[in-house]
Design an enzyme around this catalytic site. Sequence first.
Site, PDB file in Angstrom:
ATOM      1  N   ALA A  40       0.814  -1.216   0.000  1.00 15.59           N
ATOM      2  CA  ALA A  40       0.000   0.000   0.000  1.00 15.59           C
ATOM      3  C   ALA A  40       0.844   1.261   0.000  1.00 15.59           C
ATOM      4  O   ALA A  40       0.351   2.341   0.305  1.00 15.59           O
ATOM      5  CB  ALA A  40      -0.919  -0.011   1.219  1.00 15.59           C
ATOM      6  N   ASN A  49       2.536  -2.727   8.030  1.00 10.62           N
ATOM      7  CA  ASN A  49       3.524  -3.426   7.208  1.00 10.62           C
ATOM      8  C   ASN A  49       4.186  -2.466   6.229  1.00 10.62           C
ATOM      9  O   ASN A  49       5.344  -2.661   5.836  1.00 10.62           O
ATOM     10  CB  ASN A  49       2.854  -4.579   6.452  1.00 10.62           C
ATOM     11  N   HIS A  73      -0.828   7.687   3.730  1.00 16.02           N
ATOM     12  CA  HIS A  73       0.565   7.610   4.162  1.00 16.02           C
ATOM     13  C   HIS A  73       1.349   8.732   3.484  1.00 16.02           C
ATOM     14  O   HIS A  73       1.327   8.856   2.256  1.00 16.02           O
ATOM     15  CB  HIS A  73       1.186   6.266   3.778  1.00 16.02           C
TER      16      HIS A  73
END
Length: 265
Positions: free
Chosen positions: A119, A187, A217
């Site tokens: 991601a 992760n 993010h």
Amino acid sequence: MRIAIAGLGAVGMTLARALDAGIPGCELVAVSARDREAAVGRIANLRRPVPVVAIAELEPLADLVVECAPAALLPEIAAPFLRTGKTAVVISAGALLFHDSLIGLAREHGGRIVVPTGALLGLDAVLAAAEGTIHSVRMVTRKPVRGLVGAPYLTENNIDIEQIREPLRIFEGTAREAAAGFPANLNVAVALSLAGIGADRTRLEIWADPALERNTHSIAVDADSARFTMTIENIPSENPKTGRITALSVVACLRKMGAALRVGT
């Protein structure tokens, strides 16, 4: 290449469907899941249904395993493949920090651990920068509340986020600390740290935001070769802890393995 999937959640099922539809050079040959009866039902609509077997039975059937399971199961899934010189594609990158013997096992037997981009974005740039000197890597993650509820860090520190009405910073520390406290959520931070300056120097903030619908993010890297910032907003999958793009990243990874033209580091 014979592919096995360990775990049939949101990522595992998306990958199974993609392999069933066809990825050149790849063939789905087996899957494993905690609820084997439910898994049989989930894959019944594939054009070429495959056996649902125990984790221990995957390795003789396949050349490569994709781990899409809870992080605690990583050694059980990956070790048999690495011990026989095969490949493990690892989604639970955070677990590698606490089971680094798997890396030694791969090195000793000629196996390979592959961590997809998942991601995140820009790992190619981070890898390139790491060939020189990276001075700092900082990441800020903002997630909807439902994507963070139940994380061990919140439970251990008695942090209740279910009723918050405005953004709340719930964590600041290293990628290693985040991997321990948020094993199902971060992760991406560990993948970033493995590509760059390591889990103890990669700094991270985590925010719970009740107004958000997407996992966000933001990364800032300062190196002797470049200074860059990156932001990605991921649409959650049916599992709110995981973005839809995670499964697509694995599909792209498998497609790239057998491609005549490979783009990117």
